[in-house]
Design an enzyme around this catalytic site. Sequence first.
Site, PDB file in Angstrom:
ATOM      1  CD  GLU A 118      -2.865  -1.481   0.324  1.00 37.36           C
ATOM      2  OE1 GLU A 118      -2.844  -0.790  -0.702  1.00 37.36           O
ATOM      3  OE2 GLU A 118      -3.681  -2.397   0.519  1.00 37.36           O
ATOM      4  CG  HIS A 121      -0.185   0.261  -4.299  1.00 38.48           C
ATOM      5  ND1 HIS A 121      -1.226  -0.572  -3.992  1.00 38.48           N
ATOM      6  CD2 HIS A 121       0.788  -0.527  -4.830  1.00 38.48           C
ATOM      7  CE1 HIS A 121      -0.896  -1.817  -4.324  1.00 38.48           C
ATOM      8  NE2 HIS A 121       0.322  -1.814  -4.827  1.00 38.48           N
ATOM      9  CE1 TYR A 127       9.905   8.864  -9.834  1.00 46.95           C
ATOM     10  CE2 TYR A 127       8.739   7.399 -11.340  1.00 46.95           C
ATOM     11  CZ  TYR A 127       9.880   8.087 -10.990  1.00 46.95           C
ATOM     12  OH  TYR A 127      10.987   8.010 -11.781  1.00 46.95           O
ATOM     13  CD  GLU A 191      -7.390  -3.911  -0.497  1.00 49.70           C
ATOM     14  OE1 GLU A 191      -7.701  -5.025  -0.023  1.00 49.70           O
ATOM     15  OE2 GLU A 191      -6.230  -3.458  -0.499  1.00 49.70           O
ATOM     16  CD  GLU A 225      -4.910  -2.428  -3.995  1.00 50.32           C
ATOM     17  OE1 GLU A 225      -5.758  -3.051  -3.338  1.00 50.32           O
ATOM     18  OE2 GLU A 225      -4.042  -1.732  -3.445  1.00 50.32           O
ATOM     19  CG  HIS A 228      -3.730  -5.932  -1.604  1.00 50.22           C
ATOM     20  ND1 HIS A 228      -3.475  -4.577  -1.534  1.00 50.22           N
ATOM     21  CD2 HIS A 228      -2.514  -6.525  -1.690  1.00 50.22           C
ATOM     22  CE1 HIS A 228      -2.177  -4.373  -1.586  1.00 50.22           C
ATOM     23  NE2 HIS A 228      -1.567  -5.539  -1.683  1.00 50.22           N
TER      24      HIS A 228
HETATM   25 FE    FE Z   1      -4.683  -2.865  -1.275  1.00 49.47          FE
END
Ligand code: FE
Length: 344
Positions: A118, A121, A127, A191, A225, A228
């Site tokens: 996470e 991400h 960035y 998610e 993800e 996840h």
């Molecule tokens: Fe996640």
Amino acid sequence: MPITKTTEKVDINKRRIINGADADVIQLYPMRHTFAWEAYNTGNANHWLPTEISMQKDIEEWKSPTFLTDDERKALKTVLGFFTTADSIAANNVVLAMYRHITSPECRMYLLRQAYEEAIHTHAYQYIVESLGLDEGEIFNMYREVDAIYNKDSFILSFNEGIFNPEFKTGTFENDQKFLENMVIFSLILEGIFFYSSFAVMFGFQRQNKMVGSAEQIQYIMRDESQHLNFGINIINTIKEEEPELWTPEFQAHAIDLVRQAVDLEATFAAEVFPKGIFGMNADGFRKYIEHIADRRLARVGLPLQYNATNPFPWMSEAIDLNKEKNFFETRVTEYKVGGTLDW
Ligand code: FE
């Protein structure tokens, strides 16, 4: 909690996702919830960092006054506005809710990996924002300024009340259901649903061969993800097996109602932030797509389909399909998988 000195070995058959024995929490082996160990190893094999992806072409395209349309520029900024804070919300939930209450050490191993992902991400969004020279204050504050993002985030965060309380403990019927509700909110909804119109927009850019560095960042995020989400679904389904009394008809109806509210919030988000549609995706297409993925999430936890919508963006399922993941990402350098020497 002081440890008891004993030669009695941990009985893994008593290991539980929640409400396990205290001694069990720090003994990784032997394992019971092997799905978590598999997820941990997959996460390690998929390791990546945002700075490895070239943003040079994106920088030129963003600087050009004509390469992107105004709608495309607005779409990119708005999905970043959602993304920049969404993974911070997810990270907080991993650490302050899931890690605290999950008593399976192999699941905690994966949560440590997930928490780091996470962070990666959030780093990726930062960035992109930095590379393109976007106004950080504008993008990172969008969740408090743009209704459609604010409404999604407020919905999610409203369920943290109670479970983030330091006094909150599982072990009662009511609190165990509260924990399950948290899993529905964070895994299935945040998610599993709330990222997906924004993912679709980023794939829209990629399909037009525009902003491909930004799109590639999002591909890696989507791969993480989907792991996840798989893990969260495994947690829900294992709790259902270990503590079946929690999965009452009332709770199931509540979970379906939450998913239906989320579908409306996500469809409203897509309709409001892409009022003229984008890359051939219009409000009706987004709604059908969101309904389609919501049904898939419900099916994975054994709940009845609500929409029976066919997928209007079949190219998304190809992009997401985990079976195709290896081909999809095969251009990726894989030095993390082979290890290699440490160079200090
Ligand atoms: Fe996640």
